[in-house]
Write an enzyme that holds these catalytic residues in place. Sequence first.
Site, PDB file in Angstrom:
ATOM      1  N   HIS A  18       0.816  -1.211   0.000  1.00  0.00           N
ATOM      2  CA  HIS A  18       0.000   0.000   0.000  1.00  0.00           C
ATOM      3  C   HIS A  18       0.853   1.266   0.000  1.00  0.00           C
ATOM      4  CE1 HIS A  18      -3.370  -2.713   1.663  1.00  0.00           C
ATOM      5  NE2 HIS A  18      -3.490  -2.567   0.355  1.00  0.00           N
ATOM      6  N   HIS A  41      -8.516  -8.443  -7.722  1.00  0.00           N
ATOM      7  CA  HIS A  41      -8.786  -9.331  -6.580  1.00  0.00           C
ATOM      8  C   HIS A  41      -8.972  -8.431  -5.353  1.00  0.00           C
ATOM      9  CE1 HIS A  41      -6.524 -11.906  -9.403  1.00  0.00           C
ATOM     10  NE2 HIS A  41      -7.064 -12.951  -8.809  1.00  0.00           N
ATOM     11  N   SER A  97      -6.726  -2.530  -0.455  1.00  0.00           N
ATOM     12  CA  SER A  97      -6.366  -1.735  -1.635  1.00  0.00           C
ATOM     13  C   SER A  97      -7.534  -0.927  -2.188  1.00  0.00           C
ATOM     14  CB  SER A  97      -5.782  -2.639  -2.718  1.00  0.00           C
ATOM     15  OG  SER A  97      -4.601  -3.265  -2.264  1.00  0.00           O
ATOM     16  N   GLU A 115     -14.246  -8.767  -7.181  1.00  0.00           N
ATOM     17  CA  GLU A 115     -14.036  -9.817  -6.180  1.00  0.00           C
ATOM     18  C   GLU A 115     -14.977 -10.982  -6.485  1.00  0.00           C
ATOM     19  OE1 GLU A 115     -13.008 -12.369  -3.756  1.00  0.00           O
ATOM     20  OE2 GLU A 115     -11.808 -10.517  -3.758  1.00  0.00           O
ATOM     21  N   ASP A 160      -3.769  -8.910  -7.212  1.00  0.00           N
ATOM     22  CA  ASP A 160      -3.380  -9.244  -5.837  1.00  0.00           C
ATOM     23  C   ASP A 160      -4.126 -10.504  -5.385  1.00  0.00           C
ATOM     24  OD1 ASP A 160      -2.601  -9.218  -3.208  1.00  0.00           O
ATOM     25  OD2 ASP A 160      -3.721  -7.424  -2.658  1.00  0.00           O
TER      26      ASP A 160
END
Length: 279
Positions: A18, A41, A97, A115, A160
């Site tokens: 981050h 993701h 994120s 997601e 990710d």
Amino acid sequence: MNYRHSFHAGNSADVVKHSLLIALVRALQLKEGALTLIDTHAGCGLYDLGGEQAQRTGEAAQGVMRVFADPHPLLDDYRAAVQAVNVGAEPKLYPGSPQVLAQLLRPQDALILNEKHPEDASSLRGAMRGTPAAVHERDAYELWLAMLPTRTARGVVVVDPPYEQTDERARITATLAAAHRKWAHGVTVIWYPLKDRTTHQQWKNKLRNLRIPKMLVVEHWLYDEDQPGIYNGAGLFIVNPPYAFTQALPPLLEALRATLAPDGHRGAIMADWLDRDGQ
């Protein structure tokens, strides 16, 4: 390796990821042109550091809590992103994120989140309520390609995954190759855990064979010697990082290394271009 976000929220990998995402997006925003930010993701978006899953690992103590206890000025932007979702001096919640990226949005920018896990997708929609983010519930690799090229001239794709599937690295490699053919100038960030150097080196060799001209590798190794069979750190592959980002990177990496080094270890964090790395 199963790396569900909720078990590892606020750990050292999140701090590095981050911190670098904030610096990367800020460097791109030095130009006025609009950005499209895509997280393939996205996870839940917001995590309870006192929750059962986060408490089971306790990893935030060696990550975000270290940053708040030893406030290096180069980590101020990261601390501000965490503080933005908290009340009080000590963080109780951790922004994933999606939340970090949402805080960086300018009026001209767009945020697309994905997601696939139904429960996490539902949590994500709740966490992002009140933001302009568009939330999808699709296969991450299908969405990655479907969204390219971005509607704006510039964009960032963040990849990710939890690395639950044995073919995760192969899917990333194949999708990155296809994405680069569609969107050669775009910025792509791929996060990965570091468990053993042999497996990681094999993957780096496969990515090197893609012959993508500008791929930066950032690796954060927590321990002075590998600890067999456990999580040893994490890294990022960054395609087409802007010049302003790479120039400012060395002192930021050193601040991260010093803050996150486990007791008794110096640790190491380094950045190099993949096509120049013969290791």
